[in-house]
Write an enzyme that holds these catalytic residues in place. Structure first.
Site, PDB file in Angstrom:
ATOM      1  CD  GLU A   7      83.400  16.795 -21.805  1.00 17.03           C
ATOM      2  OE1 GLU A   7      83.999  17.807 -21.446  1.00 17.03           O
ATOM      3  OE2 GLU A   7      83.127  16.566 -22.999  1.00 17.03           O
ATOM      4  NE  ARG A  62      82.638  33.450 -21.031  1.00 12.69           N
ATOM      5  CZ  ARG A  62      83.241  33.437 -22.201  1.00 12.69           C
ATOM      6  NH1 ARG A  62      82.573  33.080 -23.273  1.00 12.69           N
ATOM      7  NH2 ARG A  62      84.495  33.778 -22.325  1.00 12.69           N
ATOM      8  CE  LYS A 121      80.329  24.838 -25.494  1.00  8.99           C
ATOM      9  NZ  LYS A 121      80.219  23.395 -25.773  1.00  8.99           N
ATOM     10  CB  CYS A 135      85.278  34.343 -15.595  1.00  9.13           C
ATOM     11  SG  CYS A 135      86.270  33.652 -14.281  1.00  9.13           S
ATOM     12  CD1 TRP A 166      85.678  26.668 -14.378  1.00 12.84           C
ATOM     13  CD2 TRP A 166      87.753  27.482 -14.523  1.00 12.84           C
ATOM     14  NE1 TRP A 166      86.551  25.610 -14.526  1.00 12.84           N
ATOM     15  CE2 TRP A 166      87.821  26.076 -14.609  1.00 12.84           C
ATOM     16  CE3 TRP A 166      88.948  28.204 -14.577  1.00 12.84           C
ATOM     17  CZ2 TRP A 166      89.023  25.387 -14.764  1.00 12.84           C
ATOM     18  CZ3 TRP A 166      90.148  27.518 -14.723  1.00 12.84           C
ATOM     19  CH2 TRP A 166      90.172  26.111 -14.820  1.00 12.84           C
ATOM     20  CD  GLU A 179      84.188  14.137 -28.594  1.00 17.57           C
ATOM     21  OE1 GLU A 179      85.354  14.414 -28.274  1.00 17.57           O
ATOM     22  OE2 GLU A 179      83.219  14.840 -28.282  1.00 17.57           O
ATOM     23  CG  ASN A 204      86.965  35.849 -18.846  1.00 16.00           C
ATOM     24  OD1 ASN A 204      87.554  34.923 -18.303  1.00 16.00           O
ATOM     25  ND2 ASN A 204      86.540  35.790 -20.098  1.00 16.00           N
ATOM     26  N   GLY A 205      89.879  36.335 -16.870  1.00 17.84           N
ATOM     27  CA  GLY A 205      91.271  36.200 -17.312  1.00 17.84           C
ATOM     28  C   GLY A 205      92.196  36.026 -16.128  1.00 17.84           C
ATOM     29  CG  HIS A 239     101.462  -2.339 -28.097  1.00 19.54           C
ATOM     30  ND1 HIS A 239     102.590  -3.091 -28.339  1.00 19.54           N
ATOM     31  CD2 HIS A 239     100.780  -2.296 -29.267  1.00 19.54           C
ATOM     32  CE1 HIS A 239     102.604  -3.457 -29.615  1.00 19.54           C
ATOM     33  NE2 HIS A 239     101.506  -2.987 -30.195  1.00 19.54           N
ATOM     34  CE  LYS A 249      81.804  15.238 -25.102  1.00 25.76           C
ATOM     35  NZ  LYS A 249      82.489  15.984 -26.087  1.00 25.76           N
TER      36      LYS A 249
HETATM   37  O1  M6R Z   1      86.124  26.071 -27.964  1.00 32.05           O
HETATM   38  P1  M6R Z   1      87.108  24.974 -28.321  1.00 32.05           P
HETATM   39  O2  M6R Z   1      86.596  24.080 -29.371  1.00 32.05           O
HETATM   40  O3  M6R Z   1      88.471  25.510 -28.630  1.00 32.05           O
HETATM   41  O4  M6R Z   1      87.229  24.121 -26.988  1.00 32.05           O
HETATM   42  C1  M6R Z   1      88.128  23.065 -26.901  1.00 32.05           C
HETATM   43  C2  M6R Z   1      87.884  22.248 -25.661  1.00 32.05           C
HETATM   44  O5  M6R Z   1      87.990  23.043 -24.515  1.00 32.05           O
HETATM   45  C3  M6R Z   1      86.508  21.574 -25.659  1.00 32.05           C
HETATM   46  O6  M6R Z   1      86.319  20.803 -26.804  1.00 32.05           O
HETATM   47  C4  M6R Z   1      86.361  20.689 -24.421  1.00 32.05           C
HETATM   48  O7  M6R Z   1      87.236  19.596 -24.500  1.00 32.05           O
HETATM   49  C5  M6R Z   1      84.932  20.216 -24.223  1.00 32.05           C
HETATM   50  N1  M6R Z   1      84.654  20.148 -22.823  1.00 32.05           N
HETATM   51  C6  M6R Z   1      84.671  18.885 -24.801  1.00 32.05           C
HETATM   52  O8  M6R Z   1      83.399  18.434 -24.562  1.00 32.05           O
END
Ligand code: M6R
Length: 609
Positions: A489, A27, A604, A2, A74, A482, A100-101, A505, A486
């Site tokens: 997501e 956000r 984000k 949010c 969100w 990673e 927000n929260g 395994h 990517k």
């Molecule tokens: O702001 P942060 O680095 O603490 O965020 C951590 C994760 O939320 C962030 O890396 C998330 O996994 C992203 N969507 C990855 O692309």
């Protein structure tokens, strides 16, 4: 999660709120709304969907007002729909709140308020705030808000306005971030600095349990007892241009392309070429303190966690200190053991991730030395650690982290070399040779980015696959994780990242012609082992893509397609192997028509648990 915004000043309020919300949209983006004060009336507009839907609604039926607040959501409590979108009102409609929260005790509060005659119109936790402020209002909005926050439990950054105490916005922070912008005769409150940069670079960061009363003539700060506070004004160096797309179709692509510069900027000023030494005194943690470190614990989430796994290899190899890497969401609930010889490193791009912050607070009770690696200056995690090493990546708007991953790895490489230096673990010649390798990285990254078109051609052949496997070992195992993150997501294709050695395994059972595998196989200490993985996959009819050194002839005959990268010191290969995987995921997602910068269900900055 949010974003909240508020504006008070002489300019037209609606465009400022809408433009501000667009910059906060990363956000959260399932619904949005604004409320503006027009004479004795509050006009509210809320929509399901993104800010573009709010804009359309405002184009059709404009609102006018002299000041106001806005929100991009969100969803946590209550479905994403118009009725649950913020701002939320009290029974009288003379007061609104954006939040927000999470309000953890909202159910008992709601029950009590209902018994007292309040009528609730939404499924949200936030609505209790509006009714509590209504309940306690006796002429002063700030006093009613102070009373309210004493009753609510949880995490909140709120902004409240009321036509019964006109001409002010009252903001409180307890958990999620809130900043106040000080312009020329105009004032702002926001979840982060992005919406403010085109108006002012003078920013006040609210701390937890602080309140700001924003009026046309200025801003008053106080604690939650009402004691006046004198707050420091920070001058922010980020420019508004940094949060523009600058001709790129998506922020994510722009941010991938920025990586060589981001690594340069993160290394810059921290390596003395004269002495061949790493200088990290700016972190606030002295070499004297670091000399005593016998163990490192890295805590993070998501992509930052993957950077932590790369950092583990850097620190183990260069500084020869044992390193554990932990998911913040797990670590915070464990009976972890730390002593005064431990250094805890929290990695977070935003510096606001709720689990990372909570893990840090749990860790601090045991009193070890703490250092954060953050991108957002003055963020909560940056402020709560003993020292901070900033990544100089600039604002990252795409929800999928890309350039901040590279910047985090650069910061970790510096830190590993610094630890090696203070503990005398590398002779000067070896240290210098690693430093030279590090300084060559941005240029080598540029070489890879120049091949973006051929990676795009390759990616387009895979847009209709439903599953992918990513394999790597040692320092490239985190890169496999990673790469898979990517892809999943942003394109919603199922992908798994695995250490090559673990394939037999279990995951090997998945291999068939419908499950392509991306192997990360630079010539390093585990190269031969990766070749065995490749053979095992080939034998089972699996399609193989490989990220490998361009001078590696052997790999050409063993896989179906090679994405070449320039040779480099094996320890630093993640800086290079990551780039093709980011581009590969990006082009697949873009071609599939996915919302690359704002993937579904994500936000984000994950400021709720
Ligand atoms: O702001 P942060 O680095 O603490 O965020 C951590 C994760 O939320 C962030 O890396 C998330 O996994 C992203 N969507 C990855 O692309």
């Amino acid at each position: 999660m949010c974003g909240i915004i508020g504006y008070i000043g002489p300019k037209s309020v609606v465009p400022i709120l809408v433009e501000g919300l667009k910059k906060l949209e990363y956000r959260g983006y399932d619904s949005a709304g604004i409320a503006v004060v027009n004479g004795d009336q509050i006009q509210v507009r809320r929509v399901k969907g993104k800010i573009s839907a709010l804009e359309k609604s405002l184009d059709k039926a404009p609102l006018n007002g002299s000041y106001g607040v806005g929100h991009t959501r969100w969803a946590t409590h209550g479905r994403p729909c118009e009725e649950n979108a913020h701002p939320h009102q009290d029974c009288t409609g003379s007061l609104v709140v954006v939040h927000n929260g999470i309000i953890e005790n909202y159910l008992p509060l709601k029950r009590k308020l209902k018994e007292e005659g309040h009528t609730f119109r939404t499924e949200t936790d936030t609505e209790v705030i509006a009714h509590l402020v209504e309940k306690y209002f006796k002429g002063s909005l700030e006093k009613a808000v102070l009373h309210t926050v004493r009753e609510i439990e949880g995490a909140y950054a709120i902004a409240v306005l009321s036509t019964q105490d006109k001409g002010k916005i009252v903001a409180v922070k307890s958990g999620p971030p809130a900043v106040v912008g000080l312009g020329e005769g105009e004032y702002f409150v926001s979840s982060d600095i992005n919406p403010l940069l085109s108006h002012t670079q003078k920013i006040v960061f609210l701390e937890d349990e602080e309140m700001a009363v924003i009026e046309p003539q200025g801003v008053k700060f106080s604690d939650l007892e009402g004691n006046v506070l004198k707050k420091k004004v920070d001058q922010i160096s980020w420019s508004p241009l940094m949060i523009e797309k600058r001709g790129f179709k998506h922020f994510m692509l722009k941010e991938i392309i920025e990586q060589p510069q981001v690594v340069r900027d993160t290394l810059q000023g921290r390596i003395s070429l004269d002495s061949g030494k790493i200088c990290l005194e700016e972190t606030g943690i002295s070499s004297k303190h670091l000399e005593k470190i016998a163990k490192v614990v890295i805590i993070a989430c998501g992509t930052s966690y993957h950077a932590g796994l790369v950092g583990k290899c850097f620190i183990e190899t260069l500084a020869q200190i044992p390193v554990d890497v932990e998911f913040a969401s797990e670590y915070r609930y464990r009976d972890f053991i730390l002593d005064e010889k431990a250094l805890v490193i929290v990695i977070s791009q935003s510096g606001e991730t709720a689990d990372s912050l909570a893990a840090l607070r749990a860790v601090k009770e045991k009193n070890p030395l703490s250092l954060s690696i953050c991108n957002v200056v003055n963020s909560s995690i940056a402020r709560d650690t003993d020292g901070v090493l900033y990544t100089h990546a600039g604002p990252e708007i795409g929800v999928a982290a890309t350039k901040t991953f590279s910047a985090q790895m650069a910061a970790l490489a510096l830190l590993a070399l610094h630890l090696a230096q203070v503990k005398g673990r590398l002779d000067e010649k070896t240290r210098l040779s690693f430093i030279e390798d590090l300084l060559r990285i941005p240029h080598l990254m540029e070489n890879i980015l120049n091949q973006a078109e051929s990676i795009e051609d390759l990616a387009l052949k895979f847009i209709s696959f439903s599953h992918f496997l990513y394999l790597g070992r040692w320092v490239n195992f985190p890169v496999a994780l990673e790469g898979a993150l990517k892809l999943k997501e942003i394109s919603y294709i199922h992908a798994e990242g695995y250490p090559g050695g673990e394939m037999k395994h279990g995951p090997i059972a998945l291999i068939d012609e419908k499950m392509p595998t991306m192997v990360i196989v630079p010539k390093d200490r585990v190269y031969d082992k990766m070749l065995s993985n490749i053979s095992e996959i080939k034998t089972r009819a699996g399609y193989l893509l490989a990220v490998a050194f361009e001078d590696d002839k052997e790999i050409q005959d063993r896989v179906d397609k090679v994405i070449p990268i320039p040779p480099i010191n094996p320890l630093f290969t993640p800086f290079l192997t990551t780039l093709p995987l980011q581009l590969f995921a990006y082009y697949i997602a873009a071609k599939r028509g996915a919302d690359v910068d704002q993937p579904r269900n994500l936000a984000k900055s994950v400021t709720v648990e």
